[in-house]
Scaffold this motif. Structure first.
Motif, PDB file in Angstrom:
ATOM      1  N   VAL A  44       0.842  -1.194   0.000  1.00  0.00           N
ATOM      2  CA  VAL A  44       0.000   0.000   0.000  1.00  0.00           C
ATOM      3  C   VAL A  44       0.876   1.243   0.000  1.00  0.00           C
ATOM      4  O   VAL A  44       1.841   1.338   0.771  1.00  0.00           O
ATOM      5  CB  VAL A  44      -0.933   0.031   1.244  1.00  0.00           C
ATOM      6  CG1 VAL A  44      -1.841   1.252   1.187  1.00  0.00           C
ATOM      7  CG2 VAL A  44      -1.779  -1.233   1.320  1.00  0.00           C
ATOM      8  N   ALA A  45       0.543   2.174  -0.881  1.00  0.00           N
ATOM      9  CA  ALA A  45       1.247   3.456  -0.900  1.00  0.00           C
ATOM     10  C   ALA A  45       0.237   4.582  -1.071  1.00  0.00           C
ATOM     11  O   ALA A  45      -0.873   4.376  -1.564  1.00  0.00           O
ATOM     12  CB  ALA A  45       2.295   3.500  -2.004  1.00  0.00           C
ATOM     13  N   GLU A  46       0.653   5.730  -0.660  1.00  0.00           N
ATOM     14  CA  GLU A  46      -0.232   6.884  -0.672  1.00  0.00           C
ATOM     15  C   GLU A  46       0.343   7.954  -1.594  1.00  0.00           C
ATOM     16  O   GLU A  46       1.540   8.230  -1.567  1.00  0.00           O
ATOM     17  CB  GLU A  46      -0.332   7.412   0.762  1.00  0.00           C
ATOM     18  CG  GLU A  46      -1.370   8.469   0.948  1.00  0.00           C
ATOM     19  CD  GLU A  46      -1.545   8.829   2.426  1.00  0.00           C
ATOM     20  OE1 GLU A  46      -0.815   8.294   3.274  1.00  0.00           O
ATOM     21  OE2 GLU A  46      -2.415   9.664   2.693  1.00  0.00           O
ATOM     22  N   LYS A  48      -0.689  11.981  -3.407  1.00  0.00           N
ATOM     23  CA  LYS A  48      -1.373  13.216  -3.017  1.00  0.00           C
ATOM     24  C   LYS A  48      -2.892  13.062  -3.076  1.00  0.00           C
ATOM     25  O   LYS A  48      -3.600  13.466  -2.172  1.00  0.00           O
ATOM     26  CB  LYS A  48      -0.909  14.348  -3.957  1.00  0.00           C
ATOM     27  CG  LYS A  48      -1.262  15.734  -3.512  1.00  0.00           C
ATOM     28  CD  LYS A  48      -0.283  16.759  -4.061  1.00  0.00           C
ATOM     29  CE  LYS A  48      -0.172  16.747  -5.587  1.00  0.00           C
ATOM     30  NZ  LYS A  48      -1.216  17.503  -6.272  1.00  0.00           N
ATOM     31  N   ASP A  49      -3.368  12.440  -4.157  1.00  0.00           N
ATOM     32  CA  ASP A  49      -4.813  12.373  -4.393  1.00  0.00           C
ATOM     33  C   ASP A  49      -5.440  11.010  -4.141  1.00  0.00           C
ATOM     34  O   ASP A  49      -6.659  10.884  -4.163  1.00  0.00           O
ATOM     35  CB  ASP A  49      -5.129  12.740  -5.856  1.00  0.00           C
ATOM     36  CG  ASP A  49      -4.788  14.181  -6.161  1.00  0.00           C
ATOM     37  OD1 ASP A  49      -4.770  14.985  -5.211  1.00  0.00           O
ATOM     38  OD2 ASP A  49      -4.518  14.476  -7.328  1.00  0.00           O
ATOM     39  N   GLU A  50      -4.604   9.979  -3.977  1.00  0.00           N
ATOM     40  CA  GLU A  50      -5.184   8.640  -3.880  1.00  0.00           C
ATOM     41  C   GLU A  50      -4.294   7.682  -3.095  1.00  0.00           C
ATOM     42  O   GLU A  50      -3.110   7.947  -2.866  1.00  0.00           O
ATOM     43  CB  GLU A  50      -5.434   8.068  -5.287  1.00  0.00           C
ATOM     44  CG  GLU A  50      -4.161   7.906  -6.098  1.00  0.00           C
ATOM     45  CD  GLU A  50      -4.415   7.671  -7.579  1.00  0.00           C
ATOM     46  OE1 GLU A  50      -5.423   8.186  -8.103  1.00  0.00           O
ATOM     47  OE2 GLU A  50      -3.588   6.981  -8.206  1.00  0.00           O
ATOM     48  N   VAL A  51      -4.929   6.583  -2.711  1.00  0.00           N
ATOM     49  CA  VAL A  51      -4.197   5.485  -2.072  1.00  0.00           C
ATOM     50  C   VAL A  51      -4.204   4.334  -3.069  1.00  0.00           C
ATOM     51  O   VAL A  51      -5.237   4.052  -3.691  1.00  0.00           O
ATOM     52  CB  VAL A  51      -4.884   5.066  -0.753  1.00  0.00           C
ATOM     53  CG1 VAL A  51      -4.237   3.814  -0.174  1.00  0.00           C
ATOM     54  CG2 VAL A  51      -4.824   6.210   0.261  1.00  0.00           C
ATOM     55  N   LEU A  52      -3.049   3.699  -3.267  1.00  0.00           N
ATOM     56  CA  LEU A  52      -2.960   2.610  -4.238  1.00  0.00           C
ATOM     57  C   LEU A  52      -2.582   1.310  -3.517  1.00  0.00           C
ATOM     58  O   LEU A  52      -1.603   1.259  -2.779  1.00  0.00           O
ATOM     59  CB  LEU A  52      -1.914   2.940  -5.309  1.00  0.00           C
ATOM     60  CG  LEU A  52      -1.701   1.909  -6.422  1.00  0.00           C
ATOM     61  CD1 LEU A  52      -2.981   1.681  -7.223  1.00  0.00           C
ATOM     62  CD2 LEU A  52      -0.587   2.371  -7.368  1.00  0.00           C
TER      63      LEU A  52
ATOM     64  N   MET B   1       3.981  13.914   8.573  1.00  0.00           N
ATOM     65  CA  MET B   1       4.721  13.561   7.370  1.00  0.00           C
ATOM     66  C   MET B   1       6.175  13.213   7.688  1.00  0.00           C
ATOM     67  O   MET B   1       6.865  12.662   6.870  1.00  0.00           O
ATOM     68  CB  MET B   1       4.690  14.734   6.373  1.00  0.00           C
ATOM     69  CG  MET B   1       3.309  14.962   5.804  1.00  0.00           C
ATOM     70  SD  MET B   1       2.504  13.435   5.313  1.00  0.00           S
ATOM     71  CE  MET B   1       2.159  13.732   3.612  1.00  0.00           C
ATOM     72  N   LEU B   2       6.575  13.571   8.872  1.00  0.00           N
ATOM     73  CA  LEU B   2       7.980  13.434   9.235  1.00  0.00           C
ATOM     74  C   LEU B   2       8.483  12.002   9.112  1.00  0.00           C
ATOM     75  O   LEU B   2       9.613  11.775   8.703  1.00  0.00           O
ATOM     76  CB  LEU B   2       8.139  13.905  10.686  1.00  0.00           C
ATOM     77  CG  LEU B   2       9.475  14.525  11.060  1.00  0.00           C
ATOM     78  CD1 LEU B   2       9.775  15.697  10.144  1.00  0.00           C
ATOM     79  CD2 LEU B   2       9.457  14.954  12.507  1.00  0.00           C
ATOM     80  N   PHE B   3       7.641  11.031   9.412  1.00  0.00           N
ATOM     81  CA  PHE B   3       8.120   9.651   9.467  1.00  0.00           C
ATOM     82  C   PHE B   3       7.707   8.803   8.273  1.00  0.00           C
ATOM     83  O   PHE B   3       7.959   7.634   8.221  1.00  0.00           O
ATOM     84  CB  PHE B   3       7.661   8.991  10.769  1.00  0.00           C
ATOM     85  CG  PHE B   3       8.401   9.515  11.942  1.00  0.00           C
ATOM     86  CD1 PHE B   3       7.968  10.664  12.577  1.00  0.00           C
ATOM     87  CD2 PHE B   3       9.563   8.901  12.379  1.00  0.00           C
ATOM     88  CE1 PHE B   3       8.664  11.170  13.653  1.00  0.00           C
ATOM     89  CE2 PHE B   3      10.267   9.402  13.459  1.00  0.00           C
ATOM     90  CZ  PHE B   3       9.823  10.539  14.097  1.00  0.00           C
ATOM     91  N   LYS B   4       7.052   9.440   7.320  1.00  0.00           N
ATOM     92  CA  LYS B   4       6.706   8.708   6.109  1.00  0.00           C
ATOM     93  C   LYS B   4       7.768   8.965   5.059  1.00  0.00           C
ATOM     94  O   LYS B   4       7.956  10.080   4.615  1.00  0.00           O
ATOM     95  CB  LYS B   4       5.342   9.139   5.589  1.00  0.00           C
ATOM     96  CG  LYS B   4       4.221   8.348   6.209  1.00  0.00           C
ATOM     97  CD  LYS B   4       2.987   8.412   5.363  1.00  0.00           C
ATOM     98  CE  LYS B   4       2.067   9.507   5.880  1.00  0.00           C
ATOM     99  NZ  LYS B   4       0.942   9.741   5.000  1.00  0.00           N
ATOM    100  N   LYS B   5       8.464   7.931   4.669  1.00  0.00           N
ATOM    101  CA  LYS B   5       9.540   8.119   3.698  1.00  0.00           C
ATOM    102  C   LYS B   5       8.992   7.973   2.288  1.00  0.00           C
ATOM    103  O   LYS B   5       8.177   7.110   2.020  1.00  0.00           O
ATOM    104  CB  LYS B   5      10.626   7.075   3.930  1.00  0.00           C
ATOM    105  CG  LYS B   5      11.299   7.261   5.272  1.00  0.00           C
ATOM    106  CD  LYS B   5      12.758   6.909   5.173  1.00  0.00           C
ATOM    107  CE  LYS B   5      13.469   7.311   6.461  1.00  0.00           C
ATOM    108  NZ  LYS B   5      14.885   7.104   6.402  1.00  0.00           N
ATOM    109  N   GLU B   6       9.459   8.811   1.411  1.00  0.00           N
ATOM    110  CA  GLU B   6       9.125   8.657   0.001  1.00  0.00           C
ATOM    111  C   GLU B   6       9.725   7.350  -0.488  1.00  0.00           C
ATOM    112  O   GLU B   6      10.838   6.990  -0.110  1.00  0.00           O
ATOM    113  CB  GLU B   6       9.708   9.815  -0.814  1.00  0.00           C
ATOM    114  CG  GLU B   6       9.177  11.180  -0.413  1.00  0.00           C
ATOM    115  CD  GLU B   6       7.706  11.345  -0.771  1.00  0.00           C
ATOM    116  OE1 GLU B   6       7.341  11.002  -1.898  1.00  0.00           O
ATOM    117  OE2 GLU B   6       6.945  11.826   0.072  1.00  0.00           O
ATOM    118  N   ALA B  68       5.337   8.222  -4.449  1.00  0.00           N
ATOM    119  CA  ALA B  68       4.467   7.512  -3.513  1.00  0.00           C
ATOM    120  C   ALA B  68       5.094   7.468  -2.124  1.00  0.00           C
ATOM    121  O   ALA B  68       6.300   7.336  -1.979  1.00  0.00           O
ATOM    122  CB  ALA B  68       4.220   6.090  -4.003  1.00  0.00           C
ATOM    123  N   ALA B  69       4.239   7.568  -1.127  1.00  0.00           N
ATOM    124  CA  ALA B  69       4.690   7.365   0.251  1.00  0.00           C
ATOM    125  C   ALA B  69       4.233   5.967   0.661  1.00  0.00           C
ATOM    126  O   ALA B  69       3.036   5.694   0.736  1.00  0.00           O
ATOM    127  CB  ALA B  69       4.089   8.418   1.161  1.00  0.00           C
TER     128      ALA B  69
END
Lengths: 142, 122
Positions: A44-46, A48-52, B1-6, B68-69
């Motif tokens: 699962v990744a997030e 800006k506009d959606e979760v995939l 957002m601090l702990f979510k890595k790209e 993606a995060a």
């Protein structure tokens, strides 16, 4: 940084990775029911506009996959049938066949009415648009 | 957002080679291998035989875009690879591979002289 849920107790007290700190930092919904030993594998990744959600469902035609949204969760279920045709001697069997079901908790800011899913090459991609209030926006300063 | 890595930061240049699960069945004239290799494409799959070692591999395009995060992951393969040593009774010239629904099916024929046959008694 790869964080992985090692086990999923009934209550929401599981820990991401090795550090307790993660458990406190992530909102509850981000600690949804992922477990490495569960099938199908889910990522699962997030955006800006959606979760995939990307699930690995090899060997299962899309007609045999069912997706259900219920009470803030997404359930992927179906059946992987034993290959028919040849009736040889099994020398090795590492692939599991039969029914499967996996439920993951969704981030609560998803617009469930606009969810879409596509299947190709054993991969199920489920796109969950964020609800309006969850999208990043600028707040003007007066 | 601090702990979510790209993911771009988390996965930059990371190679994750997954050893695919396999089923092997023996038929009267061939062996059939099935390997779970979801997410790759036919053109990115290689089947090579070298000195009786069969190497099956496939590259996997990234599941997520760079911005993606990552929230969680069970499996983010960048490639699949698995090797099999082929016994003498397999004709290494006859490797046939097909990819469907994320499963690679490889058929290896047995050599003629190893096939069982009935001999008529005169």
């Amino acid at each position: 940084m790869i964080v992985r849920v090692q086990s999923m107790p009934a209550l929401f007290n599981e820990v991401f990775g090795a550090s307790q700190i993660f458990d406190q930092m992530f909102p509850r919904s981000y600690r949804a029911g992922a477990r490495a030993s569960e099938y199908p594998y889910v990522n699962v990744a997030e955006y800006k506009d959606e979760v995939l959600v990307v699930a690995e469902v090899p060997g299962v035609p899309k007609e045999n996959i069912k997706l259900q949204l219920h009470d803030g969760t997404l359930t992927i279920s179906g059946e992987r049938k034993t290959p028919s045709g040849e009736n040889g001697t099994w020398l090795r069997n590492e692939i599991s066949y039969g029914s499967f079901s996996r439920t993951i908790e969704l981030p609560d800011h998803v617009n469930i009415d606009k969810v879409s899913a596509e299947y190709s090459n054993g991969i199920l991609r489920i796109t969950l648009p964020k609800s309006e209030e969850a999208k990043p926006r600028e707040i003007s300063i007066r | 957002m601090l702990f979510k890595k790209e993911t771009s930061e988390a996965n930059a240049g990371t190679v994750r080679t997954v050893r695919p699960s396999v089923d092997i069945q023996e038929l009267p004239t061939a062996y059939v291998l099935r390997l779970d290799m979801p997410g790759t494409v036919k053109d990115a799959i290689k089947a090579q035989v070298n000195e009786r070692v069969l190497t099956l591999s496939g590259k996997v395009p990234a599941y997520f875009k760079q911005d993606a995060a990552l929230i969680f992951d069970d499996s983010l393969p960048t490639e699949y690879q698995r090797e099999f040593t082929l016994a003498d009774n397999i004709d290494t010239q006859s490797v046939d591979a097909a990819y469907e629904l994320g499963v690679l099916t490889v058929t290896l024929k047995k050599k003629e002289q190893y096939l069982s046959k009935e001999i008529a008694v005169q």
